[in-house]
Scaffold this motif. Structure first.
Motif: not given
Length: 350
Positions: A167-178, A180-187
């Motif tokens: 779906s996408n390769t974003d390495l990170t994703i914003p969260s309420a705590r800071g 976090a790893p995104g789908n790109g990290a899992a890819v």
């Protein structure tokens, strides 16, 4: 928007909600972070809609369905219909459907958003790499609880030659705590295990832009995002204008270093920027002026002079950043600016 290298943020005499017919809004880091609305987002979007701007929510996060996203936005005080939400799950499902037979089985590594989007395209989501007649593997963000064994399942199928889509390769994703790893990290996990390269649908690539245009019918869209490498690059690839807000991943220092494909049309602190005109950044002396600030290059340093005083207020700070962008991007040309901007940014409180 021209693909010519941008050397400064643009100005607009009219509010952006009046200058553009549709805002293509990223969600994580723009409208909300984690489960909470970002400051000023709810009231700004309500005012933009009341002023005649159509709002569409365009997210690389493939976890939730459009119905679930619309429900969440409604709970935050932003009334939204499901057809106003466009996800990378929808974009990747269309991409797969164009390349496999109707009714094909697709191994899903991700959440409900992928399953619903595949069903919308007449494809059959499955959970095992051992399914007979498996036509594709699709991978999307599955949330923090996605089990490691799912990456192994994808690897088994891909190593047997089954085509891989993400779906996408974003390495990170914003969260309420800071951050976090995104789908790109899992890819990357699956790429290491297989040595394969996936077909990618999400921002900044053309399948996502095409999906957005098909679903919104926008004639003069404005991309609004917090990421240079997805939102702004996606706008650049689609040759449409963009607004970067500083409420998510990108900070001021990263913006100054942006290469041409990452340079937004407009810059503002948050979604209140939709409702205002954007000040012009003009050549002045040996640099560039915006509001009460003048930015220039002195040796290997970006220097800032201004009437706003130390720190300035919020509006002054963003004007100063716009002026610094012009000085940095002009100096960098088609490259990335490597000048020292620490003192100038500290003066602005950014």
């Amino acid at each position: 928007m021209s693909r010519q290298s941008r050397t400064r943020p643009e100005g607009s005499e009219r509010g952006l909600h009046q200058a553009y017919d549709t805002a293509l809004l990223d969600l994580d880091g723009v409208v909300y972070a984690g489960g909470r609305a970002i400051a000023h987002a709810v009231e700004s979007l309500a005012s933009a809609r009341a002023g005649g701007m159509h709002l569409a929510y365009v997210t690389n996060n493939a976890l939730r369905t459009p119905d679930a996203v619309a429900e969440h936005l409604g709970e935050l005080g932003i009334p939204t219909e499901a057809d106003e939400v466009i996800t990378s799950a929808q974009a990747v499902a269309r991409l797969i459907a164009e390349q496999v037979e109707p009714g094909s089985k697709v191994l899903v590594i991700g959440g409900e958003g992928l399953r619903v989007a595949l069903g919308e395209r007449g494809l059959v989501p499955v959970d095992s790499a051992d399914e007979e007649g498996l036509a594709a593997v699709v991978q999307g963000y599955g949330g923090p609880d996605l089990r490691w064994e799912r990456f192994a399942e994808a690897s088994y199928a891909i190593n047997r030659g089954v085509p891989w889509y993400v779906s996408n390769t974003d390495l990170t994703i914003p969260s309420a705590r800071g951050i976090a790893p995104g789908n790109g990290a899992a890819v990357e996990v699956v790429r290491i295990a297989t040595g394969a390269e996936p077909q990618v649908a999400g921002k900044p690539l053309p399948p996502m832009h095409r999906e957005t245009v098909l679903r919104t019918g926008a004639k003069r869209p404005l991309v609004v995002g917090d990421r240079l490498d997805t939102d702004i690059e996606g706008a650049y690839n689609g040759e449409v204008d963009s607004l970067l807000v500083l409420t998510g991943v990108t900070d001021a220092a990263q913006l100054l270093r942006a290469e041409p494909k990452y340079r937004p049309t407009y810059v503002d602190r948050d979604l209140r920027g939709l409702l205002t005109g954007q000040p012009e950044v003009e050549p002045a002396e040996d640099g560039f002026r915006c509001g009460g600030w003048t930015a220039l290059v002195s040796g290997d340093v970006l220097e800032l002079r201004g009437e706003g005083g130390e720190g300035g207020d919020r509006l002054d700070a963003i004007d100063g950043l716009r002026a610094l962008c012009a000085a940095a991007w002009t100096r960098a040309g088609d490259g990335s600016c490597d000048l020292d901007a620490d003192k100038a940014l500290a003066r602005l409180g950014l």
